[in-house]
Motif scaffolding. Structure first.
Motif, short mmCIF file in Angstrom:
data_model
loop_
_atom_site.label_atom_id
_atom_site.label_comp_id
_atom_site.label_asym_id
_atom_site.label_seq_id
_atom_site.Cartn_x
_atom_site.Cartn_y
_atom_site.Cartn_z
N GLN A 1 12.53 -97.15 5.11
CA GLN A 1 13.57 -98.18 5.04
C GLN A 1 13.22 -99.26 4.03
O GLN A 1 14.11 -99.88 3.44
CB GLN A 1 13.78 -98.81 6.42
N ALA A 2 11.92 -99.48 3.83
CA ALA A 2 11.47 -100.48 2.86
C ALA A 2 11.51 -99.96 1.43
O ALA A 2 11.16 -100.68 0.49
CB ALA A 2 10.06 -100.94 3.21
N GLY A 3 11.92 -98.71 1.27
CA GLY A 3 12.10 -98.16 -0.07
C GLY A 3 11.03 -97.19 -0.52
O GLY A 3 11.09 -96.68 -1.64
N SER A 4 10.05 -96.90 0.33
CA SER A 4 8.99 -95.97 -0.03
C SER A 4 9.45 -94.52 0.16
O SER A 4 10.31 -94.24 1.01
CB SER A 4 7.74 -96.21 0.81
N VAL A 5 8.87 -93.63 -0.61
CA VAL A 5 9.08 -92.19 -0.43
C VAL A 5 7.91 -91.70 0.42
O VAL A 5 6.75 -91.78 0.01
CB VAL A 5 9.11 -91.45 -1.78
#
Length: 398
Positions: A27-31
């Motif tokens: 959700q924080a943008g990490s893969v």
């Protein structure tokens, strides 16, 4: 800038934690790719981990990489040494092939949740560090609190020294690692978040009178360090009037034989006060157990952080816990919980009797403990703190 994170929990020791953290990182943008074993029928949060695509949320990928052979042979459970040997060999082979997979994934950070065989894993950590910085969350400061064999503890401290960064959940956890010779600068404190067990925003309150049975709950996998023997002895020390009203619910999957505990209950004359639910507790059964309980008891002999506590907090129940680890850091004695010395059945009995005799005060403590759940670090904040650890460690490794 987003990061590519490889998350490892080979034996799926902490599935709820894995699921919450992976989702929050995504959700924080990490893969995020999560590497673990195949799903079992009896797993906590199986859908959260193994079917992680949720409408409206950024998902992460789960790779069932570990123990694909040994997980299919249930008969080896009857032969512990054979099971240990098969799993140990497969673990080594899986770690070798994992390195090949991670070369293709090209992670910015590799985050391990547990060491399965510390003495062996330390060698693979050295190889993984050639791909990306490697971080370990130290859930249990004393290696495995309930080891099934020596391989789970041998080489623990030397293995910790191989990591680029370590994460603990408490201040005392950090102090303990430093006392073991680990560099202070290598250790980061990232809080443990509250587990969402589908509460539906509904909290059952304790009863205002003692006309009915007074229910105590000891929940979670049954292991020696959790002090159920202390709790059983404490029941025997309760005043007769209190003991006549008490019903202790012991609910959890036995990781060791429960025969000694049951024999102790008979010996202490309290077996008729205990409801034994000695099996895996499914996710949808958890809320009902907490709703019908007045007090949740944590008579632990050793602990740093506790996933069971993070499951219990939102229910607003009166909590009695040992003065250890996270319990000691998060609770104010007499205000949000009652804290007792570990391994002391007499003090535990006195605390339970005091709670029984003061139900209004006890309920207020329960309400305050539920408020603590709101103050505990959210998983969004935990993800941001964890990513900050990744970035700091990456910078230091350059």
């Amino acid at each position: 800038m987003s990061m590519r994170i490889a998350m490892l929990d080979p034996s799926a020791f902490t599935i709820p934690y894995d699921a919450h953290l992976c989702r929050a990182l995504a959700q924080a943008g990490s893969v995020v790719e999560f590497y673990t074993r195949p799903a079992r029928k009896l797993d906590y949060f199986p859908k959260s981990v193994y079917d992680s695509t949720i409408v409206g949320e950024q998902s992460y990928d789960t790779v069932e990489h570990f123990y694909r052979v040994s997980e299919q042979f249930f008969l080896v459970a009857k032969f512990p040494l054979l099971k240990m040997g098969i799993k140990g060999v497969e673990h080594a082979l899986n770690m070798v092939s994992l390195i090949q997979k991670l070369r293709r994934f090209r992670p910015d950070a590799i985050h391990m949740q547990w060491l399965v065989i510390p003495g062996l894993d330390r060698h693979f950590v050295r190889r993984l560090r050639k791909l990306a910085p490697v971080i370990l969350t130290v859930h249990d400061i004393k290696a495995c609190l309930s080891p099934s064999n020596r391989l789970q503890t041998a080489g623990w401290t030397s293995a910790l020294a191989e990591f680029d960064g370590l994460i603990v959940h408490t201040k005392i956890g950090k102090q303990s690692l430093v006392s073991e010779g680990i560099k202070d600068s290598k250790i980061s404190i990232v809080p443990h978040g509250v587990f969402d067990m589908s509460l539906n925003n509904k909290h059952a309150e304790g009863r205002s009178s003692h006309s009915e049975t007074w229910n105590l709950l000891a929940f979670g996998a049954i292991k020696p360090y959790k002090g159920l023997d202390v709790l059983i002895r404490a029941l025997a020390e309760l005043p007769k009037l209190v003991r006549s009203k008490v019903r202790l619910i012991i609910a959890g999957n036995p990781c060791v034989s429960a025969r000694q505990l049951r024999s102790l209950a008979v010996e202490c004359g309290v077996d008729d006060c205990i409801e034994w639910i000695l099996r895996f507790i499914k996710d949808d059964e958890v809320p009902e157990l907490f709703h019908r309980s007045d007090v949740v008891v944590f008579p632990y002999k050793s602990i740093d952080a506790s996933g069971v506590l993070m499951t219990a907090l939102p229910y607003g129940k009166t909590i009695v816990a040992s003065r250890l680890g996270l319990f000691n850091e998060i609770f104010q004695d007499g205000e949000t919980a009652m804290l007792v010395e570990p391994d002391n059945p007499f003090e535990l009995a006195a605390a339970l009797a005091t709670i029984y005799e003061n139900p209004v005060w006890a309920r207020k403590m329960g309400h305050r403990s539920a408020e603590l759940a709101k103050d505990v670090c959210s998983w969004d904040r935990i993800a941001k703190q964890t990513i900050a650890v990744y970035r700091r460690v990456t910078k230091e490794c350059m």
